[in-house]
Design an enzyme around this catalytic site. Structure first.
Site, PDB file in Angstrom:
ATOM      1  N   THR A 133     -16.335  52.831  -5.082  1.00 34.40           N
ATOM      2  CA  THR A 133     -15.528  54.381  -4.603  1.00 34.40           C
ATOM      3  C   THR A 133     -16.472  54.048  -3.004  1.00 34.40           C
ATOM      4  O   THR A 133     -17.265  53.488  -3.083  1.00 34.40           O
ATOM      5  CB  THR A 133     -15.750  55.050  -5.278  1.00 34.40           C
ATOM      6  N   ASP A 134     -15.348  55.232  -2.650  1.00 35.62           N
ATOM      7  CA  ASP A 134     -15.827  55.241  -1.217  1.00 35.62           C
ATOM      8  C   ASP A 134     -16.690  55.888  -0.847  1.00 35.62           C
ATOM      9  O   ASP A 134     -17.232  55.801   0.323  1.00 35.62           O
ATOM     10  CB  ASP A 134     -14.766  55.492  -0.692  1.00 35.62           C
ATOM     11  N   GLU A 135     -17.254  56.477  -2.183  1.00 35.75           N
ATOM     12  CA  GLU A 135     -18.098  57.658  -1.666  1.00 35.75           C
ATOM     13  C   GLU A 135     -19.934  57.246  -1.723  1.00 35.75           C
ATOM     14  O   GLU A 135     -20.146  58.130  -1.772  1.00 35.75           O
ATOM     15  CB  GLU A 135     -18.366  58.757  -3.501  1.00 35.75           C
ATOM     16  N   TYR A 158     -24.006  61.377  -9.276  1.00 41.23           N
ATOM     17  CA  TYR A 158     -22.417  59.496  -9.064  1.00 41.23           C
ATOM     18  C   TYR A 158     -22.717  58.795  -8.493  1.00 41.23           C
ATOM     19  O   TYR A 158     -22.438  57.888  -9.054  1.00 41.23           O
ATOM     20  CB  TYR A 158     -21.150  60.987  -9.268  1.00 41.23           C
ATOM     21  N   LYS A 162     -23.402  55.187  -8.826  1.00 37.18           N
ATOM     22  CA  LYS A 162     -21.883  53.716  -8.251  1.00 37.18           C
ATOM     23  C   LYS A 162     -22.600  52.463  -7.027  1.00 37.18           C
ATOM     24  O   LYS A 162     -23.136  51.680  -7.076  1.00 37.18           O
ATOM     25  CB  LYS A 162     -21.684  54.497  -7.956  1.00 37.18           C
TER      26      LYS A 162
HETATM   27  P1  NAD Z   1     -12.014  57.681 -15.670  1.00 37.39           P
HETATM   28  O1  NAD Z   1     -13.757  58.718 -15.803  1.00 37.39           O
HETATM   29  O2  NAD Z   1     -10.700  57.998 -15.704  1.00 37.39           O
HETATM   30  O3  NAD Z   1     -12.385  56.620 -16.989  1.00 37.39           O
HETATM   31  C1  NAD Z   1     -13.460  55.983 -16.839  1.00 37.39           C
HETATM   32  C2  NAD Z   1     -13.393  55.129 -18.574  1.00 37.39           C
HETATM   33  O4  NAD Z   1     -14.633  53.880 -18.840  1.00 37.39           O
HETATM   34  C3  NAD Z   1     -13.290  55.782 -20.066  1.00 37.39           C
HETATM   35  O5  NAD Z   1     -11.940  55.274 -20.286  1.00 37.39           O
HETATM   36  C4  NAD Z   1     -14.511  55.745 -20.794  1.00 37.39           C
HETATM   37  O6  NAD Z   1     -13.683  56.236 -22.098  1.00 37.39           O
HETATM   38  C5  NAD Z   1     -15.150  54.230 -20.378  1.00 37.39           C
HETATM   39  N1  NAD Z   1     -16.776  54.540 -20.551  1.00 37.39           N
HETATM   40  C6  NAD Z   1     -17.101  55.277 -19.944  1.00 37.39           C
HETATM   41  N2  NAD Z   1     -18.647  54.930 -20.017  1.00 37.39           N
HETATM   42  C7  NAD Z   1     -18.091  53.990 -21.222  1.00 37.39           C
HETATM   43  C8  NAD Z   1     -18.852  53.121 -21.738  1.00 37.39           C
HETATM   44  N3  NAD Z   1     -20.846  53.233 -21.575  1.00 37.39           N
HETATM   45  N4  NAD Z   1     -18.755  51.669 -21.874  1.00 37.39           N
HETATM   46  C9  NAD Z   1     -17.461  51.237 -22.409  1.00 37.39           C
HETATM   47  N5  NAD Z   1     -16.546  52.320 -21.328  1.00 37.39           N
HETATM   48  C10 NAD Z   1     -17.264  53.254 -21.016  1.00 37.39           C
HETATM   49  O7  NAD Z   1     -12.251  56.827 -14.062  1.00 37.39           O
HETATM   50  P2  NAD Z   1     -11.944  56.617 -13.336  1.00 37.39           P
HETATM   51  O8  NAD Z   1     -10.983  57.400 -12.759  1.00 37.39           O
HETATM   52  O9  NAD Z   1     -10.203  55.597 -14.136  1.00 37.39           O
HETATM   53  O10 NAD Z   1     -12.469  55.382 -12.417  1.00 37.39           O
HETATM   54  C11 NAD Z   1     -12.238  53.410 -13.134  1.00 37.39           C
HETATM   55  C12 NAD Z   1     -13.073  53.219 -11.991  1.00 37.39           C
HETATM   56  O11 NAD Z   1     -12.911  53.677 -10.593  1.00 37.39           O
HETATM   57  C13 NAD Z   1     -15.028  53.950 -12.276  1.00 37.39           C
HETATM   58  O12 NAD Z   1     -15.566  52.527 -12.263  1.00 37.39           O
HETATM   59  C14 NAD Z   1     -14.801  54.483 -10.587  1.00 37.39           C
HETATM   60  O13 NAD Z   1     -16.171  54.611  -9.878  1.00 37.39           O
HETATM   61  C15 NAD Z   1     -13.837  53.717  -9.453  1.00 37.39           C
HETATM   62  N6  NAD Z   1     -13.003  54.819  -8.715  1.00 37.39           N
HETATM   63  C16 NAD Z   1     -12.609  56.010  -8.804  1.00 37.39           C
HETATM   64  C17 NAD Z   1     -10.963  56.414  -8.498  1.00 37.39           C
HETATM   65  C18 NAD Z   1     -11.205  57.678  -8.420  1.00 37.39           C
HETATM   66  O14 NAD Z   1     -10.435  58.287  -7.233  1.00 37.39           O
HETATM   67  N7  NAD Z   1     -10.636  58.014  -9.929  1.00 37.39           N
HETATM   68  C19 NAD Z   1     -11.743  56.658  -6.736  1.00 37.39           C
HETATM   69  C20 NAD Z   1     -12.445  54.340  -6.707  1.00 37.39           C
HETATM   70  C21 NAD Z   1     -12.817  54.287  -7.602  1.00 37.39           C
HETATM   71  O1  DAU Z   2     -13.477  59.302  -3.729  1.00 40.73           O
HETATM   72  C1  DAU Z   2     -13.568  58.902  -5.022  1.00 40.73           C
HETATM   73  C2  DAU Z   2     -14.482  59.587  -5.252  1.00 40.73           C
HETATM   74  O2  DAU Z   2     -13.015  59.909  -5.634  1.00 40.73           O
HETATM   75  C3  DAU Z   2     -14.080  58.221  -7.237  1.00 40.73           C
HETATM   76  O3  DAU Z   2     -14.889  58.051  -6.672  1.00 40.73           O
HETATM   77  C4  DAU Z   2     -14.499  59.960  -8.226  1.00 40.73           C
HETATM   78  O4  DAU Z   2     -14.381  58.442  -9.466  1.00 40.73           O
HETATM   79  C5  DAU Z   2     -12.979  60.752  -8.279  1.00 40.73           C
HETATM   80  O5  DAU Z   2     -13.692  61.862  -9.135  1.00 40.73           O
HETATM   81  C6  DAU Z   2     -12.933  61.622  -7.069  1.00 40.73           C
HETATM   82  O6  DAU Z   2     -14.055  62.120  -6.792  1.00 40.73           O
HETATM   83  P1  DAU Z   2     -14.096  63.879  -5.752  1.00 40.73           P
HETATM   84  O7  DAU Z   2     -15.050  64.576  -5.589  1.00 40.73           O
HETATM   85  O8  DAU Z   2     -13.319  63.606  -4.448  1.00 40.73           O
HETATM   86  O9  DAU Z   2     -12.438  64.145  -6.590  1.00 40.73           O
HETATM   87  P2  DAU Z   2     -12.419  65.504  -7.236  1.00 40.73           P
HETATM   88  O10 DAU Z   2     -10.507  65.706  -8.112  1.00 40.73           O
HETATM   89  O11 DAU Z   2     -13.476  66.189  -8.475  1.00 40.73           O
HETATM   90  O12 DAU Z   2     -12.097  66.600  -6.297  1.00 40.73           O
HETATM   91  C7  DAU Z   2     -11.604  66.486  -4.977  1.00 40.73           C
HETATM   92  C8  DAU Z   2     -11.565  67.348  -3.761  1.00 40.73           C
HETATM   93  O13 DAU Z   2     -11.247  68.473  -4.233  1.00 40.73           O
HETATM   94  C9  DAU Z   2     -12.840  67.459  -3.478  1.00 40.73           C
HETATM   95  O14 DAU Z   2     -13.170  67.867  -1.806  1.00 40.73           O
HETATM   96  C10 DAU Z   2     -14.108  68.730  -3.984  1.00 40.73           C
HETATM   97  C11 DAU Z   2     -12.543  69.600  -4.387  1.00 40.73           C
HETATM   98  N1  DAU Z   2     -12.181  70.831  -5.740  1.00 40.73           N
HETATM   99  C12 DAU Z   2     -12.080  70.612  -7.086  1.00 40.73           C
HETATM  100  C13 DAU Z   2     -12.180  70.050  -8.121  1.00 40.73           C
HETATM  101  C14 DAU Z   2     -12.105  69.410  -9.125  1.00 40.73           C
HETATM  102  C15 DAU Z   2     -12.051  71.413  -5.315  1.00 40.73           C
HETATM  103  O15 DAU Z   2     -11.636  72.465  -4.197  1.00 40.73           O
HETATM  104  N2  DAU Z   2     -11.502  72.383  -6.644  1.00 40.73           N
HETATM  105  C16 DAU Z   2     -11.423  71.901  -7.984  1.00 40.73           C
HETATM  106  O16 DAU Z   2     -11.844  73.271  -8.709  1.00 40.73           O
END
Ligand code: NAD
Ligand code: DAU
Length: 355
Positions: A133-135, A158, A162
Site C-alpha cells: 500500500t501507499d500508506e 495497519y 504493511k
Molecule cells: P480485504 O480486507 O478486502 O481482503 C483481505 C483478504 O485476506 C480476505 O479475503 C481475508 O479473508 C484474507 N486474509 C486475512 N487474513 C488472512 C490470513 N491470515 N490467511 C489467509 N487469508 C487471510 O483487503 P483488500 O482491500 O482486498 O487488500 C488486499 C491487499 O492489498 C492487502 O495486502 C492490502 O494491504 C493491499 N492494498 C489494499 C488497498 C485498498 O485500497 N483496499 C490499496 C493498496 C494495497
Molecule cells: O491508501 C491505500 C489504503 O486505502 C489501503 O492500504 C487500505 O487497506 C484501505 O483500507 C485504504 O485506507 P484508508 O484508510 O484510506 O481507507 P478508508 O476507506 O478507511 O478511508 C478513506 C478516507 O475516508 C480516510 O481519510 C478516512 C475517511 N473516512 C473513512 C470512513 C470509513 C471517513 O471520513 N469516514 C468513514 O466512515
C-alpha cells in the site's frame, strides 16, 4: 502459469482472480482464511472454473502452505492476504501483527524452501509478488507525490505492519535471492468492497437514510484507483516486472473525502430519487464526526515508473468508476446484506484507543 494467490476472497484478491480467469490461461490456487473480509460470494463467477481451486487456509499455518506449494508446484505467488482496515488496526492491532508480519514471514520462508527445491530453470522463472500500500510512505502534506524512493514513515498500526512486511519481502530478495516483486498502490474502490471502507459505507448508509460519517472536516486527500485497474497492473508487474523492483500504482485521481462523498450523493440523487422521508438530497445526511486518531492528511502516487517501464496506465476515470460502483451497489443488495451478517453493522470503528 500456475499462480498461488493469497487473500483471493477479499476485495482486490477476488478482482484479481476474476481478471486472471477471464483474460488469461493461467491457473489460480486461491488461499484465503475467510476472515470477516473474505467472501466466497465474491468469487461466484469463478467458483467451479477448472482453472481455479480454493483452499481455506491461514497463511500463518506453515505446514498447510508448504503442502499446497508441494502439491500444486506454482510458478508464482501473489501475496494479498492481509488485515486491511486502518480503523480496525487502531481498535485491535494484534491481528495485523500476526497476519501482515508473521503471516508474510511464514509465506516467504515456505516460498524460499519450495523455490530452492525447484530445477534451475523453474527457479529462474519463479516470482514472489508482494502486494502493498501507499500508506507505508506516511503522510504527504499538501504537495508532492510518493515515488518508489520516498522513505517509509507509516502512521497507523495497519501501515506499520504493511511496512514491516515490505521490509521482509525486500530482505528475502537481497539476502536469499528470492525473486521478489513489490507493488505499493493507492486507495482502491469498486464492486465487492466490504462496507467498512468509505465509499461502500457511504452508499449503503445513504440508501438507509443513515448519517454519512465524515472524519474531521473531510479535507483529507486520497488518490482513488478502480480495483479492475489495480488487477490489470498487478498482472502486468507479475508478467513483465524486474526482480527486486518496486512499482507504485495509482489512479491520478486525488479527491478530498468530502468531494468523494458529495459525488456519491449527487449520483444517488440521480439514480435513486425515491429517498427516505424528510430529505431533498442525500448530501443532507452528511455528518462530521470525531477524526481518526493519527489520520494521514494526504496520499498521492507518482505512477510514472510503471507507465514508462511496463506501459500500464489506468483505464477508468474517477467519474466513470464511481458511477459504475454506485450502480453495482444498487443492484447487488443481497451481497451487501450477506457480508454484513456478522457483528458488523457499519458502526464507528477506530476510536477505542483515543485518550
Ligand atoms: P480485504 O480486507 O478486502 O481482503 C483481505 C483478504 O485476506 C480476505 O479475503 C481475508 O479473508 C484474507 N486474509 C486475512 N487474513 C488472512 C490470513 N491470515 N490467511 C489467509 N487469508 C487471510 O483487503 P483488500 O482491500 O482486498 O487488500 C488486499 C491487499 O492489498 C492487502 O495486502 C492490502 O494491504 C493491499 N492494498 C489494499 C488497498 C485498498 O485500497 N483496499 C490499496 C493498496 C494495497
Ligand atoms: O491508501 C491505500 C489504503 O486505502 C489501503 O492500504 C487500505 O487497506 C484501505 O483500507 C485504504 O485506507 P484508508 O484508510 O484510506 O481507507 P478508508 O476507506 O478507511 O478511508 C478513506 C478516507 O475516508 C480516510 O481519510 C478516512 C475517511 N473516512 C473513512 C470512513 C470509513 C471517513 O471520513 N469516514 C468513514 O466512515
Amino acid at each position: 502459469m500456475k499462480i498461488m494467490i493469497t487473500g483471493g476472497a477479499g476485495f482486490i484478491g477476488a478482482a484479481l482472480v476474476r481478471h486472471i480467469i477471464r483474460h488469461t490461461e493461467h491457473h489460480v490456487i486461491n488461499v484465503d482464511k475467510l476472515t470477516y473480509a473474505g467472501n466466497l460470494d465474491s468469487l461466484a463467477e469463478t467458483a467451479d472454473h477448472p482453472r481455479h481451486s480454493f483452499h481455506q487456509v491461514d497463511i500463518c499455518q506453515n505446514q498447510a502452505i508448504e503442502e499446497l506449494l508441494a502439491y500444486y508446484q506454482p510458478d508464482a505467488i501473489m501475496h494479498l492476504a492481509a488485515e486491511s482496515h486502518v480503523d480496525r488496526s487502531i481498535d485491535g492491532p494484534a491481528d495485523f501483527i500476526q497476519t501482515n508480519i508473521v503471516g508474510t514471514f511464514t509465506l516467504l520462508e515456505a516460498a524460499r524452501k519450495y523455490w530452492l527445491g525447484l530445477s534451475k530453470e523453474a527457479r529462474q522463472g519463479f516470482r514472489f509478488h508482494h502486494i502493498s500500500t501507499d500508506e507505508v510512505y506516511g503522510d504527504l502534506g499538501e504537495t508532492g507525490l510518493f515515488t518508489e524512493q520516498t522513505p517509509y514513515e507509516p502512521s497507523s498500526p495497519y501501515s506499520a505492519s504493511k511496512a514491516s512486511s515490505d521490509h521482509l519481502a525486500r530482505a528475502w530478495q537481497r539476502t536469499y535471492g528470492l525473486p521478489v516483486l513489490i507493488t505499493n498502490c493507492s486507495n482502491n474502490y469498486g464492486h465487492y468492497q466490504f462496507p467498512e471502507k468509505l465509499i461502500p459505507l457511504v452508499i449503503l448508509n445513504a440508501l438507509e437514510g443513515k448519517p454519512l460519517p465524515i472524519y474531521g472536516e473531510g479535507l483529507q486527500v486520497r488518490d482513488w484507483l478502480h480495483v479492475d485497474d489495480h488487477a490489470r497492473a498487478l498482472l502486468k508487474v507479475l508478467e513483465e516486472g524486474s526482480i527486486g523492483e518496486t512499482y507504485n500504482i495509482g489512479g491520478h485521481n486525488e479527491r478530498q473525502n468530502i468531494q468523494v462523498v458529495e459525488a456519491i450523493c449527487s449520483l444517488l440523487d440521480e439514480l435513486c430519487p425515491e429517498k427516505t422521508a424528510g430529505i431533498n438530497s442525500y448530501s443532507e445526511l452528511i455528518t462530521f464526526v470525531e477524526d481518526r486518531p493519527g489520520h494521514d492528511v494526504r496520499y498521492a502516487i507518482d505512477a510514472s515508473k510503471i507507465a514508462r517501464e511496463l506501459g500500464w496506465t489506468p483505464e477508468e476515470t474517477f467519474e466513470s468508476g464511481i458511477r459504475k460502483t454506485v450502480i453495482w451497489y444498487l443492484e447487488n443488495q443481497p451481497w451487501c446484506q450477506s457480508v454484513q451478517s456478522g457483528n458488523y453493522q457499519r458502526q464507528r470503528l477506530g476510536i477505542e484507543g483515543k485518550q
